[in-house]
Design a protein around this motif. Structure first.
Motif, mmCIF file in Angstrom:
data_model
loop_
_atom_site.group_PDB
_atom_site.id
_atom_site.type_symbol
_atom_site.label_atom_id
_atom_site.label_comp_id
_atom_site.label_asym_id
_atom_site.label_seq_id
_atom_site.Cartn_x
_atom_site.Cartn_y
_atom_site.Cartn_z
ATOM 1 N N TYR A 171 0.834 -1.202 0.000
ATOM 2 C CA TYR A 171 0.000 0.000 0.000
ATOM 3 C C TYR A 171 0.873 1.259 0.000
ATOM 4 N N LEU A 172 1.886 1.255 0.857
ATOM 5 C CA LEU A 172 2.754 2.445 0.942
ATOM 6 C C LEU A 172 3.494 2.661 -0.380
ATOM 7 N N ASP A 173 3.862 1.582 -1.047
ATOM 8 C CA ASP A 173 4.518 1.721 -2.354
ATOM 9 C C ASP A 173 3.558 2.337 -3.383
ATOM 10 N N CYS A 174 2.260 2.154 -3.154
ATOM 11 C CA CYS A 174 1.273 2.755 -4.065
ATOM 12 C C CYS A 174 1.091 4.249 -3.782
ATOM 13 N N VAL A 175 1.158 4.646 -2.524
ATOM 14 C CA VAL A 175 0.807 6.042 -2.195
ATOM 15 C C VAL A 175 2.026 6.973 -2.188
ATOM 16 N N ILE A 176 3.223 6.415 -2.186
ATOM 17 C CA ILE A 176 4.413 7.268 -2.234
ATOM 18 C C ILE A 176 4.808 7.404 -3.705
ATOM 19 N N LEU A 177 4.312 8.436 -4.316
ATOM 20 C CA LEU A 177 4.512 8.613 -5.760
ATOM 21 C C LEU A 177 5.190 9.929 -6.062
ATOM 22 N N ASP A 178 6.221 9.847 -6.853
ATOM 23 C CA ASP A 178 6.971 11.032 -7.267
ATOM 24 C C ASP A 178 6.037 12.003 -7.997
ATOM 25 N N GLY A 179 6.059 13.250 -7.553
ATOM 26 C CA GLY A 179 5.236 14.273 -8.204
ATOM 27 C C GLY A 179 3.877 14.434 -7.568
ATOM 28 N N ILE A 180 3.476 13.487 -6.695
ATOM 29 C CA ILE A 180 2.161 13.589 -6.047
ATOM 30 C C ILE A 180 2.337 13.726 -4.531
ATOM 31 N N THR A 181 2.993 12.763 -3.917
ATOM 32 C CA THR A 181 3.205 12.858 -2.469
ATOM 33 C C THR A 181 4.667 13.173 -2.109
ATOM 34 N N VAL A 182 5.561 12.906 -3.035
ATOM 35 C CA VAL A 182 6.974 13.283 -2.845
ATOM 36 C C VAL A 182 7.522 13.850 -4.150
ATOM 37 N N SER A 183 8.596 14.598 -4.007
ATOM 38 C CA SER A 183 9.292 15.077 -5.193
ATOM 39 C C SER A 183 10.705 14.505 -5.128
ATOM 40 N N ILE A 184 11.065 13.742 -6.142
ATOM 41 C CA ILE A 184 12.377 13.082 -6.131
ATOM 42 C C ILE A 184 13.256 13.670 -7.223
ATOM 43 N N THR A 185 14.377 14.246 -6.801
ATOM 44 C CA THR A 185 15.357 14.724 -7.779
ATOM 45 C C THR A 185 16.656 13.961 -7.524
ATOM 46 N N GLU A 186 17.644 14.204 -8.351
ATOM 47 C CA GLU A 186 18.923 13.524 -8.143
ATOM 48 C C GLU A 186 19.543 13.923 -6.817
ATOM 49 N N GLN A 187 19.242 15.158 -6.389
ATOM 50 C CA GLN A 187 19.851 15.674 -5.164
ATOM 51 C C GLN A 187 19.118 15.235 -3.903
ATOM 52 N N LYS A 188 17.770 15.262 -3.958
ATOM 53 C CA LYS A 188 17.054 14.970 -2.705
ATOM 54 C C LYS A 188 15.613 14.516 -2.918
ATOM 55 N N VAL A 189 15.065 13.999 -1.840
ATOM 56 C CA VAL A 189 13.660 13.598 -1.810
ATOM 57 C C VAL A 189 12.939 14.584 -0.891
ATOM 58 N N THR A 190 11.902 15.236 -1.400
ATOM 59 C CA THR A 190 11.168 16.209 -0.591
ATOM 60 C C THR A 190 9.712 15.776 -0.470
ATOM 61 N N GLY A 191 9.214 15.758 0.742
ATOM 62 C CA GLY A 191 7.810 15.428 0.954
ATOM 63 C C GLY A 191 6.913 16.564 0.493
ATOM 64 N N LEU A 192 5.783 16.217 -0.097
ATOM 65 C CA LEU A 192 4.868 17.254 -0.586
ATOM 66 C C LEU A 192 3.630 17.384 0.302
ATOM 67 N N LEU A 193 3.642 16.694 1.444
ATOM 68 C CA LEU A 193 2.447 16.726 2.289
ATOM 69 C C LEU A 193 2.568 17.762 3.417
ATOM 70 N N ASN A 194 3.430 18.752 3.205
ATOM 71 C CA ASN A 194 3.604 19.794 4.236
ATOM 72 C C ASN A 194 2.808 21.052 3.902
ATOM 73 N N ASP A 195 1.838 20.907 2.982
ATOM 74 C CA ASP A 195 1.039 22.059 2.567
ATOM 75 C C ASP A 195 0.027 22.481 3.616
ATOM 76 N N ARG A 196 -0.324 21.572 4.519
ATOM 77 C CA ARG A 196 -1.235 21.894 5.615
ATOM 78 C C ARG A 196 -0.915 20.980 6.790
ATOM 79 N N GLU A 197 -1.636 21.204 7.905
ATOM 80 C CA GLU A 197 -1.293 20.453 9.118
ATOM 81 C C GLU A 197 -1.875 19.038 9.062
ATOM 82 N N ARG A 198 -1.045 18.121 8.646
ATOM 83 C CA ARG A 198 -1.482 16.731 8.547
ATOM 84 C C ARG A 198 -0.835 15.919 9.670
ATOM 85 N N HIS A 199 -1.559 14.902 10.116
ATOM 86 C CA HIS A 199 -1.032 14.024 11.172
ATOM 87 C C HIS A 199 -1.161 12.568 10.758
#
Ligand code: FMN
Length: 218
Positions: free
Chosen positions: A113-141
């Motif tokens: 399931y986690l492999d399905c929801v962790i998607l580049d460009g949707i929930t994370v942004s993956i570049t050669e330099q780093k992986v950035t989470g995209l779920l910091n747009d609001r207060e999520r828990h």
């Protein structure tokens, strides 16, 4: 507020320590946030695709665009399902994941399931330099409810609490504002041990609900 409650055990709730506690937590949140939209996803009843080579290669690009258009119909159906699961996860302000400890980790279905929801460009942004989470747009828990036979939140065994440690790292990586572990631990092998473990977990629920309540955090 959107609440996603993900459960991962073939057992019915009445036989399961963490499903009972997870349900009590979800019900408590429902009372605090009566206008919230609740979605429950039982990973043992729902179709959770396992990534194969075709779907794995450039997963995010496979869920839309020219790469998607070229897929065979079966792979397209799989990609559609992955996109659906990923967007459901993306919409959630509060995610409760409830799972047992199995062989020091969690059941493989949860990893699928986690492999399905962790998607580049949707929930994370993956570049050669780093992986950035995209779920910091609001207060999520993210809350991780885990039952285990042994006491894995004890100082000595914390390094072996792989499932909970992993979820904590994942929540941080994806950009969740808060991660909360709710252990139902030491369920042991007798009814007494089981009830003691559940009662100890129950004591944590009111404090946890305060952190999850929309009036304070959302
Ligand atoms: C396949 C399997 C593997 C397990 N592995 C562990 C383990 O590594 N450590 C542990 O403390 N308990 C382990 N247990 C015990 C469960 O974590 C424990 O019984 C827990 O209460 C299960 O949750 P449930 O009652 O909600 O299903 C395992 C149980 C099963 C069925």
């Amino acid at each position: 507020m959107n609440v996603l409650y993900v459960t991962c055990n073939p057992k019915p709730q009445e036989y399961s320590a963490y499903l009972t506690i997870g349900r009590e937590l979800a019900d408590g949140l429902r009372q605090l946030a009566p206008y919230a939209a609740f979605t429950q996803l039982n990973l043992y009843e729902e179709d959770i695709p396992e990534l194969d080579f075709e779907v794995m290669t450039g997963r995010a690009r496979l869920v839309e665009g020219p790469v998607y258009d070229r897929l065979r119909p079966e792979a397209k159906a799989k990609a559609d399902r992955i996109r659906f699961l990923c967007h459901m996860f993306l919409q959630a302000d509060r995610v409760i994941i409830a799972a047992p400890m199995w062989s020091l980790f969690f059941p493989g279905r949860l990893k699928n399931y986690l492999d399905c929801v962790i998607l580049d460009g949707i929930t994370v942004s993956i570049t050669e330099q780093k992986v950035t989470g995209l779920l910091n747009d609001r207060e999520r828990h993210l809350v991780y409810v885990q039952a285990s036979g042994g006491p894995f939140h004890s100082l000595l065994l914390t390094p072996l609490n792989y499932g909970s440690n992993y979820m904590k790292t994942l929540a941080k990586t994806l950009g969740f504002a808060g991660f909360h572990a709710l252990p139902v631990e030491g369920t042991g092998s007798t009814p007494q041990e089981l009830h003691a473990a559940m009662n100890k977990a129950r004591e944590e629920i009111p404090g946890l609900l305060e952190k999850l309540a929309p009036s304070q955090k959302g």
